[in-house]
Write a protein that holds these residues in place. Sequence first.
Motif, PDB file in Angstrom:
ATOM      1  N   UNK A  56       0.856  -1.188   0.000  1.00  0.00           N
ATOM      2  CA  UNK A  56       0.000   0.000   0.000  1.00  0.00           C
ATOM      3  C   UNK A  56       0.894   1.240   0.000  1.00  0.00           C
ATOM      4  N   UNK A  57       0.279   2.420   0.042  1.00  0.00           N
ATOM      5  CA  UNK A  57       1.052   3.662  -0.086  1.00  0.00           C
ATOM      6  C   UNK A  57       2.071   3.805   1.044  1.00  0.00           C
ATOM      7  N   UNK A  58       1.677   3.424   2.255  1.00  0.00           N
ATOM      8  CA  UNK A  58       2.574   3.508   3.405  1.00  0.00           C
ATOM      9  C   UNK A  58       3.799   2.608   3.204  1.00  0.00           C
ATOM     10  N   UNK A  59       3.536   1.362   2.785  1.00  0.00           N
ATOM     11  CA  UNK A  59       4.625   0.392   2.622  1.00  0.00           C
ATOM     12  C   UNK A  59       5.584   0.830   1.522  1.00  0.00           C
ATOM     13  N   UNK A  60       5.053   1.326   0.420  1.00  0.00           N
ATOM     14  CA  UNK A  60       5.922   1.777  -0.681  1.00  0.00           C
ATOM     15  C   UNK A  60       6.750   2.976  -0.223  1.00  0.00           C
ATOM     16  N   UNK A  61       6.098   3.916   0.452  1.00  0.00           N
ATOM     17  CA  UNK A  61       6.794   5.117   0.920  1.00  0.00           C
ATOM     18  C   UNK A  61       7.889   4.752   1.914  1.00  0.00           C
ATOM     19  N   UNK A  62       7.574   3.880   2.856  1.00  0.00           N
ATOM     20  CA  UNK A  62       8.580   3.444   3.827  1.00  0.00           C
ATOM     21  C   UNK A  62       9.794   2.839   3.121  1.00  0.00           C
ATOM     22  N   UNK A  63       9.526   2.001   2.127  1.00  0.00           N
ATOM     23  CA  UNK A  63      10.619   1.312   1.438  1.00  0.00           C
ATOM     24  C   UNK A  63      11.505   2.298   0.691  1.00  0.00           C
ATOM     25  N   UNK A  64      10.888   3.228  -0.024  1.00  0.00           N
ATOM     26  CA  UNK A  64      11.679   4.188  -0.807  1.00  0.00           C
ATOM     27  C   UNK A  64      12.456   5.113   0.130  1.00  0.00           C
ATOM     28  N   UNK A  65      11.787   5.596   1.170  1.00  0.00           N
ATOM     29  CA  UNK A  65      12.460   6.512   2.089  1.00  0.00           C
ATOM     30  C   UNK A  65      13.633   5.832   2.799  1.00  0.00           C
ATOM     31  N   UNK A  66      13.441   4.561   3.163  1.00  0.00           N
ATOM     32  CA  UNK A  66      14.513   3.876   3.889  1.00  0.00           C
ATOM     33  C   UNK A  66      15.726   3.634   3.003  1.00  0.00           C
ATOM     34  N   UNK A  67      15.498   3.176   1.777  1.00  0.00           N
ATOM     35  CA  UNK A  67      16.659   2.904   0.922  1.00  0.00           C
ATOM     36  C   UNK A  67      17.357   4.217   0.568  1.00  0.00           C
ATOM     37  N   UNK A  68      16.581   5.285   0.417  1.00  0.00           N
ATOM     38  CA  UNK A  68      17.174   6.597   0.142  1.00  0.00           C
ATOM     39  C   UNK A  68      18.073   7.034   1.310  1.00  0.00           C
ATOM     40  N   UNK A  69      17.563   6.853   2.524  1.00  0.00           N
ATOM     41  CA  UNK A  69      18.309   7.242   3.719  1.00  0.00           C
ATOM     42  C   UNK A  69      19.602   6.416   3.846  1.00  0.00           C
ATOM     43  N   UNK A  70      19.485   5.120   3.616  1.00  0.00           N
ATOM     44  CA  UNK A  70      20.660   4.253   3.760  1.00  0.00           C
ATOM     45  C   UNK A  70      21.717   4.596   2.716  1.00  0.00           C
ATOM     46  N   UNK A  71      21.284   4.857   1.491  1.00  0.00           N
ATOM     47  CA  UNK A  71      22.241   5.163   0.429  1.00  0.00           C
ATOM     48  C   UNK A  71      22.947   6.488   0.713  1.00  0.00           C
ATOM     49  N   UNK A  72      22.198   7.443   1.242  1.00  0.00           N
ATOM     50  CA  UNK A  72      22.836   8.719   1.590  1.00  0.00           C
ATOM     51  C   UNK A  72      23.875   8.506   2.687  1.00  0.00           C
ATOM     52  N   UNK A  73      23.515   7.718   3.686  1.00  0.00           N
ATOM     53  CA  UNK A  73      24.463   7.373   4.741  1.00  0.00           C
ATOM     54  C   UNK A  73      25.713   6.726   4.176  1.00  0.00           C
ATOM     55  N   UNK A  74      25.505   5.906   3.133  1.00  0.00           N
ATOM     56  CA  UNK A  74      26.647   5.184   2.554  1.00  0.00           C
ATOM     57  C   UNK A  74      27.453   6.081   1.634  1.00  0.00           C
ATOM     58  N   UNK A  75      26.987   7.331   1.442  1.00  0.00           N
ATOM     59  CA  UNK A  75      27.802   8.277   0.692  1.00  0.00           C
ATOM     60  C   UNK A  75      27.324   8.623  -0.705  1.00  0.00           C
ATOM     61  N   UNK A  76      26.135   8.133  -1.092  1.00  0.00           N
ATOM     62  CA  UNK A  76      25.582   8.491  -2.402  1.00  0.00           C
ATOM     63  C   UNK A  76      24.756   9.762  -2.217  1.00  0.00           C
TER      64      UNK A  76
END
Lengths: 338, 338
Positions: free
Chosen positions: B185-205
């Motif tokens: 659902x919208x919540x699950x998709x948003x959570x997934x995109x936001x989390x991978x975005x956050x992790x990638x930024x942490x990793x330096x992207x």
Amino acid sequence: MAVMQDKPRLGLLFGDSTGIGPEIAAKVLAEGGYREHVRLVAIGDKRVLEQGVRDAGVELRWTEVAEGGEIDWDSLEVPLIDLGNADPAALGRGKMSPESGKITGETLAHAIGMAQAGQLDAITFAPLNKAAMFAGGWRFPDEHKMFAHLLKHEGYFSEMNVLDGQWMSRVTSHVSLREALDLIDARAITDAVELVNRMMKRAGIAQPRIAVAALNPHAGENGLFGRDEIELIRPTVERIAAGGIACTGPYPADTVYIRAFAGEFDSVVAMYHDQGQIATKLKGFNRGVTVTAGLDVVFTTPAHGTAFDIVGKGVASPGALQTAIELASRLATVRLAA
Amino acid sequence: MAVMQDKPRLGLLFGDSTGIGPEIAAKVLAEGGYREHVRLVAIGDKRVLEQGVRDAGVELRWTEVAEGGEIDWDSLEVPLIDLGNADPAALGRGKMSPESGKITGETLAHAIGMAQAGQLDAITFAPLNKAAMFAGGWRFPDEHKMFAHLLKHEGYFSEMNVLDGQWMSRVTSHVSLREALDLIDARAITDAVELVNRMMKRAGIAQPRIAVAALNPHAGENGLFGRDEIELIRPTVERIAAGGIACTGPYPADTVYIRAFAGEFDSVVAMYHDQGQIATKLKGFNRGVTVTAGLDVVFTTPAHGTAFDIVGKGVASPGALQTAIELASRLATVRLAA
């Protein structure tokens, strides 16, 4: 080599004239190697073929023939049934045209009519454009369903993707994933496995090794992530195998294609569209052939598309179309002998 | 180079002692390059590490340290917290052992307790065996859910697969495909995109380019094969993008990975397990790292498994474990600075 009159009769269509179809058809016709396998008659508009010959930069001689009329198979000229229905100058090139899609569908329907009248044993078509056909009024989810409709086919049939002797098939196809889940049952799985087994045998594989993909992650992990494998897929596969078909599974979908591509299986039967397509497209099955299997007429076509980006440049490779013709001839030949 | 006291504290676990974990851990420890990035403490049974050192054929010196005690970070000896809980001679090698799975889980739980007590900033573990852990009493669908349970985590978290700077994530994971459909659902998709975005930024992207996969074949073909793309996925992606995340889609799942692997995207968010796993396993993401993202503690591990077929032969490559440690250190470092 069989004498000419024993070879299957194959209709070759140029596909959507806005794409690379006419060019690669002209290359295949000029090369002429297909004459070993089939009695080929080209079906389409003369002006489209002329455009293809110009694009391909080949020499090609053809003779217009009447539908159902006598053809001199000893002549090196390509017999052409000119439908006079497509003016490439008016249809444009390199972009989607609903009018061209409408004509592509009409040409296919015409060839199907010829097959129904006993004039053709198989049909090979150069790439069409699904969106153009739909916009042009052929409102089917895909061309395979259009063929089935025109042939008044009842029951199972399927698109299959073939590359280097491997056949990838599926239980469900162009429906939503939710609808696919509802369509997967013992009958559908059995139909899919039996059909791909039959087609592969026709194509010359003596005892095809068929892997059946699981539906759920990790093949359901012993029921932890779904019971479809335990209650439906495994018993069905065992029943089919007991009937003499070399099928095994269900295998986790995320490793079964790796094993197949490594040579362990000749075929994977997917449960749904993307399961097979993610794997086969990554593996480059676009270089291969798409077969419509299970209908009264065999259809083959290159798995690649109209390649609008290279239209008219003379660089399109005819390899997949050539393979599509050879495969259609093998499938049709054995069918005649049966 | 940061001074030693500023580096994140990482717990390294040997994984399941029946597999190649101890061997590759010994290789990484002997090589010592990790010292640039982290303050590493090894956690597990001394006898398991001894076995790994023998298998790896390396020289390694370590010092036993007390949990929570002072560690001399200038020493070149590896600090080891000896849990004394695993006798490799009794557990066997090269095959699944429920007893070993039980101990693997206990060691992980112990390290999680240390992280909760503020003694570790991240945990990297050598390969474990999911079936062994389950049979050994850790009855979770996967280790990520076990970590979440032990950390009393509420809300979204996810396994991600990382290779060569590309991050592959998913909205749903180890559930049946039918259940996955109900969870998207919208919540699950948003959570997934936001989390991978956050992790990638942490990793330096700096600005990760995230592609969201469609659910249905051909991304629903304009509603013909399902309306999830029109009604749910596209509006959700647009809403997330409006918030400043560079995410696009939905893209047909059978071509989005090809585009990502060609460099068009840094990440693909799949809707369900096999969608992502079919593609990433074919692409060799097993050479990469699995990250448990979204929990209070960062976990990384090689994506490959226990490799029972090469246990004890000294040939197992420590590359993915090394990358797992580096990635954990990057993710933990930035977290400390935040």
